[in-house]
Write a protein that holds these residues in place. Sequence first.
Motif, short mmCIF file in Angstrom:
data_model
loop_
_atom_site.label_atom_id
_atom_site.label_comp_id
_atom_site.label_asym_id
_atom_site.label_seq_id
_atom_site.Cartn_x
_atom_site.Cartn_y
_atom_site.Cartn_z
N GLY A 141 19.06 -41.58 -9.68
CA GLY A 141 18.83 -41.80 -8.25
C GLY A 141 18.24 -43.17 -7.98
N ALA A 142 17.26 -43.56 -8.79
CA ALA A 142 16.65 -44.90 -8.63
C ALA A 142 17.68 -45.99 -8.93
N ALA A 143 18.50 -45.77 -9.95
CA ALA A 143 19.51 -46.76 -10.31
C ALA A 143 20.53 -46.95 -9.19
N ILE A 144 20.92 -45.86 -8.53
CA ILE A 144 21.88 -45.95 -7.43
C ILE A 144 21.37 -46.91 -6.35
N ILE A 145 20.08 -46.81 -6.06
CA ILE A 145 19.49 -47.69 -5.03
C ILE A 145 19.60 -49.16 -5.47
N HIS A 146 19.30 -49.43 -6.74
CA HIS A 146 19.40 -50.80 -7.24
C HIS A 146 20.84 -51.31 -7.20
N ILE A 147 21.77 -50.45 -7.58
CA ILE A 147 23.18 -50.85 -7.60
C ILE A 147 23.69 -51.12 -6.19
N LEU A 148 23.34 -50.25 -5.24
CA LEU A 148 23.79 -50.44 -3.87
C LEU A 148 23.11 -51.62 -3.19
N ASP A 201 31.56 -51.38 -23.49
CA ASP A 201 31.43 -52.48 -22.51
C ASP A 201 31.05 -51.93 -21.12
N ILE A 202 29.91 -51.24 -21.07
CA ILE A 202 29.41 -50.67 -19.81
C ILE A 202 28.09 -51.34 -19.47
N LYS A 203 27.92 -51.75 -18.23
CA LYS A 203 26.69 -52.44 -17.83
C LYS A 203 25.50 -51.47 -17.77
N VAL A 204 24.30 -52.01 -17.99
CA VAL A 204 23.09 -51.20 -18.11
C VAL A 204 22.04 -51.64 -17.08
N TYR A 205 21.38 -50.64 -16.48
CA TYR A 205 20.27 -50.89 -15.55
C TYR A 205 19.01 -50.20 -16.09
N PRO A 206 18.03 -50.98 -16.58
CA PRO A 206 16.75 -50.38 -17.00
C PRO A 206 15.94 -49.96 -15.78
N ILE A 207 15.38 -48.76 -15.83
CA ILE A 207 14.73 -48.17 -14.65
C ILE A 207 13.27 -47.80 -14.95
N ASN A 208 12.43 -48.00 -13.95
CA ASN A 208 11.02 -47.61 -14.05
C ASN A 208 10.90 -46.11 -13.82
N ILE A 268 25.29 -47.55 -16.78
CA ILE A 268 24.30 -46.74 -17.49
C ILE A 268 22.93 -47.07 -16.91
N ALA A 269 22.14 -46.04 -16.63
CA ALA A 269 20.74 -46.22 -16.24
C ALA A 269 19.89 -45.62 -17.34
N VAL A 270 18.84 -46.30 -17.74
CA VAL A 270 17.97 -45.78 -18.80
C VAL A 270 16.52 -46.11 -18.48
N THR A 271 15.65 -45.18 -18.81
CA THR A 271 14.21 -45.39 -18.58
C THR A 271 13.69 -46.47 -19.52
N LYS A 272 13.10 -47.51 -18.93
CA LYS A 272 12.49 -48.60 -19.70
C LYS A 272 11.01 -48.31 -19.96
N GLY A 273 10.37 -47.59 -19.07
CA GLY A 273 8.95 -47.29 -19.16
C GLY A 273 8.44 -46.92 -17.78
#
Length: 430
Positions: A401-408, A173-180, A146-151
């Motif tokens: 799209g931003a989260a994909i970069i962080h994950i990769l 039980d899904i991992k989360v990536y906070p995104i700018n 899951i990617a979600v806007t943090k701010g």
Amino acid sequence: MKLIAIETSCDETAIAIMDFAKVEKEEIKFNILSNHILSQINIHREFGGVFPMLAKREHAKNIVRIFTECIKEAGLYNEKKELRQAQLTQNINWEETPENIQKELKDKFNLEKIEEVRVLLEREPEMFSELMKLVVMIEKPEIDAIAVTKGPGLAPALWVGINFAKAISIIWDIKVYPINHMEGHIVSALVSPIDGDNKSSYGEFIIKNFSQPALALLISGGHTEIISFETLKDYKKIGQTVDDAIGEAFDKVARSLDLPYPGGPEISKLAEVARANGLKIAQADKLPRPMIGSHDLSFSFSGLKTAVIFKINKLRELKTSEEDIKKIIATDFENACVDILIKKIKSAVENTNAKSLLIGGGVIANTYIRKSFTEFAIKESVDLYIPEKFLTGDNAFMIGGAAIIHILNNEDATHVSDIKADSNFSVESI
């Protein structure tokens, strides 16, 4: 790998689901399975801008429904077959739930997790109820992250998206990536459909490579800033507005002309017609260009807005028709904004020896600004990256799209307890 992205930073409730797996020739490829945006523009129009608590209410009211639509469209909605399913969906008040059904819920749906979610969403009981009805109806969707806007954004609105992301993370039980949010706008400029004729928000896309060093100009309703970077994520802010953001200035000028909210598109339409009809603004009558001669990369639009009000009054004193006033002001104001942006970016390119210029944010949907920067890039021999128009406003596509970069990049997900809304979250803090 399937990723769901959530964006609620302002007045759009947006969710996208994307699938990505491979990187070929260093270009990131992904497929958009679903992309939904529910705008609140009509609700906020009477206020002339976004009312934060109203935005929060609308996000909470709609987010579960949009999520459901997305997983259905992406083929990830699979109903459970339990005979008691219908009864369970009608009884989500744990204190009044019979013990035998509580046991069934605990055995099949992990009541401890659901209680944790109830506490998390205690200020949004309607959202909790709708989510629980969905949870007991379906199997866990095949979502890996899951990617979600943090701010940055409006805190009340941000919290709705964050808490929803936390809720589905806890339940399934899904991992989360906070995104700018602003990084999302940077990445959006690099996104391109693999099929060059595809102008929709569905299908296959790539995140393009860019020459280094690079600059990003972020222009939206809440931001005007210049970012310098060599790789995605390592950002340095080298210029920003000292008062109003450019999008905010467009809205305020539109309000001065009695144009509807949001003002940017209205001003753009008027200016386009005026130019097509040969309207020219005499040098002596031009609006000022605040800070255009400063020896830094700062912007100021508040004074420009004030100058617009004085010019409107002057034109009325000269008995200029209201229709002509609107065309004159729209054209002159848009010209002034372009002059300021181009001058600052020219200085930034010279200071950093930038080879690439990425422009993101809602204001880059403006036709004249896009045209002006296209001409600038050719003249200055800079590679220009501008997002497709459907990616200029706030959307979950860019957050994913931003989260994909962080994950990769093999970055770790963030524990849900550590994810908090940050209205002033800077790209330099990533």
